[in-house]
Design a protein around this motif. Structure first.
Motif, short mmCIF file in Angstrom:
data_model
loop_
_atom_site.label_atom_id
_atom_site.label_comp_id
_atom_site.label_asym_id
_atom_site.label_seq_id
_atom_site.Cartn_x
_atom_site.Cartn_y
_atom_site.Cartn_z
N MET A 1 12.19 12.48 1.15
CA MET A 1 12.58 11.75 -0.02
C MET A 1 13.93 12.26 -0.50
O MET A 1 14.10 13.46 -0.68
N ASN A 3 17.10 12.97 -3.06
CA ASN A 3 17.33 13.23 -4.47
C ASN A 3 18.46 12.31 -4.92
O ASN A 3 19.57 12.39 -4.40
N CYS A 71 10.64 8.66 -7.65
CA CYS A 71 10.80 9.81 -6.73
C CYS A 71 10.19 11.06 -7.35
O CYS A 71 9.47 11.82 -6.69
N ASP A 85 11.38 7.01 2.21
CA ASP A 85 12.25 6.34 1.24
C ASP A 85 11.53 5.24 0.45
O ASP A 85 12.16 4.52 -0.32
N ILE A 88 12.25 4.91 -3.34
CA ILE A 88 13.60 4.41 -3.64
C ILE A 88 13.65 2.90 -3.45
O ILE A 88 14.16 2.17 -4.30
#
Length: 202
Positions: A1, A3, A71, A85, A88
């Motif tokens: 994942m 940032n 997230c 992902d 997102i």
């Protein structure tokens, strides 16, 4: 994942558009799809008519805020997305229906007639489905493939605030669904973005 970079919640930063575009590319959304989103008004549509981020570019700001919160919550809740992902993608696309809901007149946002509001009767019409459902369908229209968990989360992101179908779909997924953590995190992230990060942001 990944940032995501920090974002000033009070103002839409001048580089937000480029940040979102580069983030979309980094999670596999094609240049063609991004171009279609730009043409449809992703970066000019509001997130709402009167509430959170009710301004030009509000949809992009809200979607970015929601992706950041999703997230964070995914880490806290131990979500197991089908792809890293996922939060997102869900955050950036969960309200895609809004590119079709609003039109800027130069002084205010009005609801568009085609697809969602009938100006003659003044009544809301939804020939293609519900808020979350239509956002998922529009992902397909923009050639963006969603995994099953992402589609479920976009469909259910309104939680009990959605219409009857969405509220029941949310409830069923939170109580008995395989993606209960992801669905719950998605709704919570949307609420935190709207009611905490964007409180008073017009």
């Amino acid at each position: 994942m990944k940032n995501l970079p920090t974002c000033d919640y009070g103002l839409c930063p001048p580089d937000l558009r480029e940040t979102i575009i580069s983030t979309m590319k980094s999670v596999g959304i094609s240049d063609r799809s991004i171009g279609m989103l730009i043409d449809a008004g992703y970066f000019t549509a509001p997130a709402a008519r009167r509430h959170h981020c009710a301004r030009l570019g509000g949809l992009a700001l809200h979607s970015y805020n929601m992706a950041k919160r999703l997230c964070e919550l995914s880490r806290v809740l131990g979500c197991q997305w089908e792809r890293p992902d996922g939060p997102i993608i869900v955050g950036l696309l969960h309200d895609l229906v809004k590119v079709a809901c609003y039109r800027w007149t130069g002084t205010e946002f009005i609801f568009q007639k085609v697809g969602f509001f009938d100006e003659d009767s003044g009544k809301k019409i939804k020939p293609s489905g519900n808020h979350g459902v239509v956002s998922g369908i529009l992902c397909n229209h923009f050639d963006i493939d969603l995994r099953d968990d992402e589609a479920a989360c976009i469909t259910a992101h309104m939680g009990s605030y959605g219409d009857e179908f969405e509220a029941e779909f949310y409830d069923r997924n939170v109580h008995r669904g395989a993606w209960y953590r992801e669905v719950l995190a998605t709704h919570m992230a949307d609420m935190i973005a709207c009611h905490v990060d964007e409180r008073g942001v017009r």
